[in-house]
Enzyme design. Sequence first.
Site, PDB file in Angstrom:
ATOM      1  N   GLN A 118      11.903  58.081  19.748  1.00 25.46           N
ATOM      2  CA  GLN A 118      10.656  57.782  19.307  1.00 25.46           C
ATOM      3  C   GLN A 118      10.873  57.227  17.952  1.00 25.46           C
ATOM      4  OE1 GLN A 118       7.933  61.070  18.814  1.00 25.46           O
ATOM      5  NE2 GLN A 118       6.989  60.226  16.582  1.00 25.46           N
ATOM      6  N   GLU A 234       2.205  66.139  20.109  1.00 23.38           N
ATOM      7  CA  GLU A 234       3.430  66.720  19.379  1.00 23.38           C
ATOM      8  C   GLU A 234       3.150  68.037  18.944  1.00 23.38           C
ATOM      9  OE1 GLU A 234       6.942  64.910  16.828  1.00 23.38           O
ATOM     10  OE2 GLU A 234       5.539  65.683  15.444  1.00 23.38           O
TER      11      GLU A 234
END
Length: 363
Positions: A118, A234
Amino acid sequence: MNTEEFRAAVRAWLDEHDLTPGPDHSLDAQVAQLARVRRALYDAGWMRHGWPAEVGGLGGPAVLRALLGEEVATRGLAEPGIYSMVEVLTPTLISYARPELAAEMVPLLLSGREQWCQGFSEPGSGSDLASLTTKAVQQPDGAWVVSGQKVWTSLAQYAARCVLLTRTAPGHDGITAFFVDMDTPGITVRPLRTMHGVDEFAEVFLDDVVVPADRMLGRPGDGWRLAMDLLPHERSTCFWHRIAHLFTRLDRLAAETAVPDDAELGAAYLALHTARCRSHATQRRLAAGERLGPETSVDKVLLATAEQRLFETVRDLLPGALELTDTPWRTEYLYARAATIYGGTAEIQRNIVARRLLDLGRE
């Protein structure tokens, strides 16, 4: 099957299939073990539960993924932080990639054949993500040329793909996301050694990297919205996995403490239990199809507080273990010092709670 039947079936399968990691605890070994665990669970079908059929899943509620990850974490089969990255990046691909691209790529991640990363943070844009400067410029043929630098990119040196945020215009509406192949010419990865002695993070340099137009996630300017959608993921299932892992550490501490201090152990337990109760509520909202938002900042604050409290208790109840011996406790304690930084600093999370949940204004 319902959740209890699913949990029982997973436990029975894991009892029959030994996925215990070997004695090597290096990062290379952890990533290889992660691929091994994902591949075995995918081939047996477990890793496909809770994901839509359009990307190779078997359907069912997202809570099935949480239960599977909880079993992986409590049995110590894979490091929970890197195992849970699938919970961040897969929903992003499903929501923003072209359906054909998501259908092609998601099974590669779920099955352990690939690792992804990411690319959000930059040297001057950590918690202030909106200030990122990595630039993407569209060419006459439609492709985009990306130049800039990312930092604190977890497992970039192992990753085949990257969800990358770039600047295509000023402001929040000028942030655009791409799904980039990490072997594209112009990408250089340099691992970073942290104080806990593991090269988990990396710098990523992008020098005139050509990205096809069909690798854009969403439309131009959708990057900020993608980031705001990604962060709550997340802080939902990933946090459930992390909390399960931390409870195993609390159990180990209680077993290793020669003279247990019930007050200190109880305080650590209470902090973890509070985080788990909050995470459970978030899981219920996710299962109900609700959109997660700034309220997950509360989850982040509680988890970081609980993790640091736990390892401070380790320091207090195992005198000298952290300072004088080279045990896993030392590595985990040092990693826990960053719990109030990674994934959004505690100060930023409290500001979000104050401004967006309590409406207390900007100051």
